[in-house]
Design a protein around this motif. Structure first.
Motif, mmCIF file in Angstrom:
data_model
loop_
_atom_site.group_PDB
_atom_site.id
_atom_site.type_symbol
_atom_site.label_atom_id
_atom_site.label_comp_id
_atom_site.label_asym_id
_atom_site.label_seq_id
_atom_site.Cartn_x
_atom_site.Cartn_y
_atom_site.Cartn_z
ATOM 1 N N LEU A 167 0.823 -1.208 0.000
ATOM 2 C CA LEU A 167 0.000 0.000 0.000
ATOM 3 C C LEU A 167 0.860 1.263 0.000
ATOM 4 N N PRO A 168 0.370 2.329 -0.647
ATOM 5 C CA PRO A 168 1.038 3.633 -0.538
ATOM 6 C C PRO A 168 0.749 4.224 0.850
ATOM 7 N N PHE A 169 1.479 5.286 1.211
ATOM 8 C CA PHE A 169 1.350 5.866 2.542
ATOM 9 C C PHE A 169 -0.075 6.315 2.854
ATOM 10 N N GLN A 170 -0.742 6.939 1.916
ATOM 11 C CA GLN A 170 -2.114 7.428 2.141
ATOM 12 C C GLN A 170 -3.017 6.302 2.633
ATOM 13 N N GLU A 171 -2.902 5.133 2.034
ATOM 14 C CA GLU A 171 -3.722 3.979 2.426
ATOM 15 C C GLU A 171 -3.248 3.384 3.749
ATOM 16 N N ARG A 172 -1.936 3.424 4.002
ATOM 17 C CA ARG A 172 -1.397 2.881 5.256
ATOM 18 C C ARG A 172 -1.734 3.766 6.449
ATOM 19 N N SER A 173 -2.287 4.953 6.198
ATOM 20 C CA SER A 173 -2.667 5.886 7.258
ATOM 21 C C SER A 173 -4.117 5.712 7.693
ATOM 22 N N LYS A 174 -4.818 4.780 7.099
ATOM 23 C CA LYS A 174 -6.237 4.557 7.419
ATOM 24 C C LYS A 174 -6.374 3.371 8.370
ATOM 25 N N SER A 175 -7.265 3.505 9.340
ATOM 26 C CA SER A 175 -7.488 2.403 10.275
ATOM 27 C C SER A 175 -8.602 1.466 9.792
ATOM 28 N N ARG A 176 -9.416 1.943 8.864
ATOM 29 C CA ARG A 176 -10.469 1.123 8.247
ATOM 30 C C ARG A 176 -10.230 1.145 6.750
ATOM 31 N N LEU A 177 -10.082 -0.052 6.175
ATOM 32 C CA LEU A 177 -9.719 -0.109 4.765
ATOM 33 C C LEU A 177 -10.073 -1.466 4.183
ATOM 34 N N ARG A 178 -10.557 -1.451 2.960
ATOM 35 C CA ARG A 178 -10.729 -2.684 2.192
ATOM 36 C C ARG A 178 -9.600 -2.701 1.178
ATOM 37 N N ALA A 179 -8.841 -3.788 1.156
ATOM 38 C CA ALA A 179 -7.657 -3.854 0.300
ATOM 39 C C ALA A 179 -7.527 -5.243 -0.317
ATOM 40 N N THR A 180 -6.670 -5.322 -1.326
ATOM 41 C CA THR A 180 -6.383 -6.593 -1.973
ATOM 42 C C THR A 180 -4.949 -6.991 -1.641
ATOM 43 N N LEU A 181 -4.779 -8.192 -1.117
ATOM 44 C CA LEU A 181 -3.449 -8.713 -0.807
ATOM 45 C C LEU A 181 -2.735 -9.083 -2.104
ATOM 46 N N SER A 182 -1.417 -9.255 -2.032
ATOM 47 C CA SER A 182 -0.663 -9.604 -3.239
ATOM 48 C C SER A 182 -1.106 -10.952 -3.815
#
Length: 158
Positions: free
Chosen positions: A20-35
Motif C-alpha cells: 500500500l502507498p502511505f495514504q492507504e497505510r494511514s487509514k485504520s479502516r480499509l478494504r484492500a487486496t493482498l498480493s
C-alpha cells in the motif's frame, strides 16, 4: 473476505503481503487486496499508521507483511545540512509529511512544493520510491528503520 484487526508487536515470518502507498497505510479502516489477490478488510485501532515491515494478524491466524508501495515522491539530496534543515523547516511550516534520511528529504510529489524547494537553492528529483514519513513529535515513534538516527550522527556536527 479476510478480516484483519491486529497489528503484531514483533515481526514473525509472513505468508501474505499487503502492498500500500502511505495514504492507504494511514487509514485504520480499509478494504484492500493482498498480493495473493485475496480481499482483506482492515479494522485497526483508530490513529494507526502502518509502516513497511509491520506485521498484521488475520482472523484465521495468518501473518501479513505490510509493504510500502512505490509512489510518486520528490527527493531532495544535499551534503549541506543547513540547506536541508531550511528546506525541512519550510516544508514543515506547510504541514507536509516528510521523510528524513542522511543527506536527503522526501515528500509526496507536488510541483508547488518542488518550486519552493528549488527557490531555496536545492535540486529536486521526481522519482518513484516507498514513502515513510516521520511520525510526528506527539504521535509516537518515527518509522523505526536503521537510518532514523543517522541524521543525528554527525551531519553538520562539529
Amino acid at each position: 473476505m479476510l478480516n484483519v484487526s491486529r497489528k503484531l508487536p514483533d515481526r514473525p515470518p509472513a505468508t501474505l503481503q499487503l502492498i500500500l502507498p502511505f495514504q492507504e497505510r494511514s487509514k485504520s479502516r480499509l478494504r484492500a487486496t493482498l498480493s495473493s489477490g485475496e480481499e482483506a478488510g482492515l479494522f485497526l485501532e483508530r490513529g494507526s499508521v502502518l509502516r513497511g515491515g509491520d506485521r498484521l494478524l488475520s482472523d484465521d491466524g495468518r501473518v501479513i507483511e505490510v509493504v510500502a508501495a512505490e509512489e510518486a515522491v520528490s527527493t531532495v539530496r544535499s551534503s549541506d545540512a543547513l540547506q536541508l534543515a531550511r528546506a525541512a523547516y519550510h516544508l514543515g511550516n506547510r504541514h507536509v509529511a516528510l521523510q528524513i534520511g542522511f543527506g536527503w528529504l522526501r515528500y509526496q510529489q507536488d510541483h508547488v512544493l518542488d518550486e519552493m524547494v528549488r527557490g531555496l537553492g536545492l535540486a529536486v528529483e521526481a522519482e518513484r520510491a516507498p514513502f515513510e514519513p516521520e511520525g510526528g513529535a506527539y504521535g509516537g515513534h518515527s518509522h523505526g528503520h536503521a537510518d532514523d538516527h543517522s541524521i543525528i550522527r554527525g551531519v553538520g556536527m562539529k
